[in-house]
Design an enzyme around this catalytic site. Structure first.
Site, PDB file in Angstrom:
ATOM      1  N   ASN A 142       0.893  -1.161   0.000  1.00  0.00           N
ATOM      2  CA  ASN A 142       0.000   0.000   0.000  1.00  0.00           C
ATOM      3  C   ASN A 142       0.932   1.212   0.000  1.00  0.00           C
ATOM      4  O   ASN A 142       1.604   1.489   0.993  1.00  0.00           O
ATOM      5  CB  ASN A 142      -0.862  -0.047   1.250  1.00  0.00           C
ATOM      6  CG  ASN A 142      -1.954   1.002   1.324  1.00  0.00           C
ATOM      7  OD1 ASN A 142      -2.559   1.175   2.374  1.00  0.00           O
ATOM      8  ND2 ASN A 142      -2.242   1.703   0.247  1.00  0.00           N
ATOM      9  N   GLN A 196      -2.100   6.758  -1.890  1.00  0.00           N
ATOM     10  CA  GLN A 196      -2.447   7.954  -1.133  1.00  0.00           C
ATOM     11  C   GLN A 196      -1.245   8.886  -1.023  1.00  0.00           C
ATOM     12  O   GLN A 196      -0.094   8.423  -1.051  1.00  0.00           O
ATOM     13  CB  GLN A 196      -2.911   7.606   0.294  1.00  0.00           C
ATOM     14  CG  GLN A 196      -4.325   7.090   0.423  1.00  0.00           C
ATOM     15  CD  GLN A 196      -4.387   5.588   0.478  1.00  0.00           C
ATOM     16  OE1 GLN A 196      -3.365   4.919   0.636  1.00  0.00           O
ATOM     17  NE2 GLN A 196      -5.585   5.039   0.354  1.00  0.00           N
ATOM     18  N   ASN A 248      -6.608  10.526  -0.894  1.00  0.00           N
ATOM     19  CA  ASN A 248      -6.695   9.397  -1.808  1.00  0.00           C
ATOM     20  C   ASN A 248      -6.226   9.784  -3.203  1.00  0.00           C
ATOM     21  O   ASN A 248      -6.134  10.975  -3.543  1.00  0.00           O
ATOM     22  CB  ASN A 248      -8.133   8.885  -1.879  1.00  0.00           C
ATOM     23  CG  ASN A 248      -8.492   8.022  -0.686  1.00  0.00           C
ATOM     24  OD1 ASN A 248      -7.625   7.487  -0.005  1.00  0.00           O
ATOM     25  ND2 ASN A 248      -9.780   7.879  -0.435  1.00  0.00           N
ATOM     26  N   CYS A 293      -5.797   6.124   7.753  1.00  0.00           N
ATOM     27  CA  CYS A 293      -5.074   5.136   6.948  1.00  0.00           C
ATOM     28  C   CYS A 293      -4.028   4.500   7.856  1.00  0.00           C
ATOM     29  O   CYS A 293      -3.057   5.153   8.231  1.00  0.00           O
ATOM     30  CB  CYS A 293      -4.417   5.778   5.729  1.00  0.00           C
ATOM     31  SG  CYS A 293      -3.436   4.627   4.749  1.00  0.00           S
ATOM     32  N   GLY A 294      -4.229   3.240   8.210  1.00  0.00           N
ATOM     33  CA  GLY A 294      -3.332   2.582   9.144  1.00  0.00           C
ATOM     34  C   GLY A 294      -1.959   2.301   8.574  1.00  0.00           C
ATOM     35  O   GLY A 294      -0.935   2.521   9.241  1.00  0.00           O
ATOM     36  N   ASN A 346     -12.524   5.957   9.678  1.00  0.00           N
ATOM     37  CA  ASN A 346     -13.219   6.054   8.398  1.00  0.00           C
ATOM     38  C   ASN A 346     -14.202   4.888   8.277  1.00  0.00           C
ATOM     39  O   ASN A 346     -14.121   3.906   9.011  1.00  0.00           O
ATOM     40  CB  ASN A 346     -12.224   6.093   7.229  1.00  0.00           C
ATOM     41  CG  ASN A 346     -11.205   4.961   7.290  1.00  0.00           C
ATOM     42  OD1 ASN A 346     -11.239   4.122   8.175  1.00  0.00           O
ATOM     43  ND2 ASN A 346     -10.291   4.941   6.350  1.00  0.00           N
ATOM     44  N   ASN A 381     -15.205   1.896   2.520  1.00  0.00           N
ATOM     45  CA  ASN A 381     -14.214   0.898   2.143  1.00  0.00           C
ATOM     46  C   ASN A 381     -14.861  -0.479   2.269  1.00  0.00           C
ATOM     47  O   ASN A 381     -15.499  -0.773   3.287  1.00  0.00           O
ATOM     48  CB  ASN A 381     -12.997   0.984   3.070  1.00  0.00           C
ATOM     49  CG  ASN A 381     -12.336   2.343   3.023  1.00  0.00           C
ATOM     50  OD1 ASN A 381     -11.651   2.680   2.072  1.00  0.00           O
ATOM     51  ND2 ASN A 381     -12.541   3.143   4.071  1.00  0.00           N
ATOM     52  N   GLU A 416     -10.697   0.011  -1.617  1.00  0.00           N
ATOM     53  CA  GLU A 416     -10.647   1.252  -0.847  1.00  0.00           C
ATOM     54  C   GLU A 416     -11.404   2.383  -1.537  1.00  0.00           C
ATOM     55  O   GLU A 416     -11.299   2.583  -2.747  1.00  0.00           O
ATOM     56  CB  GLU A 416      -9.195   1.679  -0.615  1.00  0.00           C
ATOM     57  CG  GLU A 416      -8.439   0.781   0.351  1.00  0.00           C
ATOM     58  CD  GLU A 416      -7.210   1.462   0.903  1.00  0.00           C
ATOM     59  OE1 GLU A 416      -7.328   2.607   1.394  1.00  0.00           O
ATOM     60  OE2 GLU A 416      -6.126   0.863   0.828  1.00  0.00           O
TER      61      GLU A 416
END
Length: 282
Positions: free
Chosen positions: A19, A52, A72, A81-82, A165, A198, A216
């Site tokens: 990611n 992102q 995004n 966003c982890g 989120n 998501n 996502e």
């Protein structure tokens, strides 16, 4: 208005389990990002390319070390966003913005606390999940463990929750054959999720292990989604199929999760990798 510094925009390209992010220091660089500029940075053919864009800025809140903003690839700003939080924490250390192991980031979804571990992993206290439909937000008459959702002529059973989120989670028998590409965008833009959502597709292997794919919001399917992993894990705990700690295998790799139950935060642990640093000239 000048958007980028005269010398160019300094950035780092990073990823958490594939990611990927463009991470920007907004503490020592004065800049404003428009949706069009975010889209240009995220473009994989004409820009740097990423899922992102992450921007770290000085925080006005005394309890927070930095403001952590997430954009995004479509230019929309989102709450959480982890995987990005782990990369942002690694970025702070590598760029000399702080030498603390534990940090506090102010996000649109609330305060989160990443912690750099001795083994190179990063743990993030992701906050307390929310299940009340108006707070997700999700249109439903009352809170439930899952809900019927009409999509493409069929009725799905999905968990709906927010962890900064909004997320919808459905359990599938085999994640490899799950219709992520077709159902994902329809769930993302379903009318019952007014801010979009998501969509997570979860395969439970046993009480401590599962597989996950996530479509996502504003990006499409990614190799990993940290907040999506938290949401799927929490949903599975509430369904009674996961214990209080589990590992989730995503296309990009494995994340470790822990949750003590209602009213407590979720903990997410995984890697954060710097790929390269650069300066974008304009």
């Amino acid at each position: 208005m000048r958007v980028l510094p005269a010398a160019g925009l300094r950035f780092a390209k990073m990823h958490g389990l594939g990611n990927d992010f463009v991470v920007i220091d907004g503490v020592r660089q004065a800049l404003t990002l428009t949706p069009t500029q975010v889209q240009a940075l995220a473009d994989r053919h004409f820009g740097i390319g990423c899922d992102q864009v992450l921007l770290l800025e000085a925080s006005a809140r005394p309890q927070a070390d930095f403001t952590y903003r997430i954009f995004n690839a479509d230019g929309s700003e989102v709450e959480h966003c982890g995987n990005g939080a782990r990369c942002a924490a690694r970025f702070v250390r590598e760029q000399g913005l702080s030498d603390r192991d534990t940090l506090c980031f102010d996000t649109l979804g609330g305060l989160i606390r990443p912690r750099l571990l001795p083994d190179g992993q990063v743990e993030v206290q992701m906050g307390v999940p929310t299940f009340t439909p108006p707070d997700i937000p999700f249109e439903a008459p009352a809170e439930a463990l899952d809900y019927p959702l009409e999509v493409a002529g069929e009725t799905l059973r999905v968990a709906a929750l927010a962890i900064g989120n909004p997320h919808a989670v459905l359990q599938v028998a085999d994640v490899d054959h799950a219709p992520v590409a077709t159902l994902g965008p329809q769930i993302e833009r379903h009318a019952r999720f007014p801010r979009r959502v998501n969509a997570g597709f979860l395969q439970v292997l046993d009480r401590g292990e599962g597989r996950l794919r996530v479509y996502e919001r504003g990006v499409g399917e990614t190799l990993a989604c940290g907040s999506g992993a938290c949401a799927a894990f929490v949903a599975a705990v509430r369904w009674g199929v996961f214990d209080a700690a589990a590992r989730l295998h995503l296309p990009g790799g494995t994340l470790e999760l822990a949750w003590a139950g209602a009213g407590t935060p979720v903990y997410l642990t995984g890697p954060a990798v710097t790929v390269f640093e650069g300066t974008l000239s304009v």
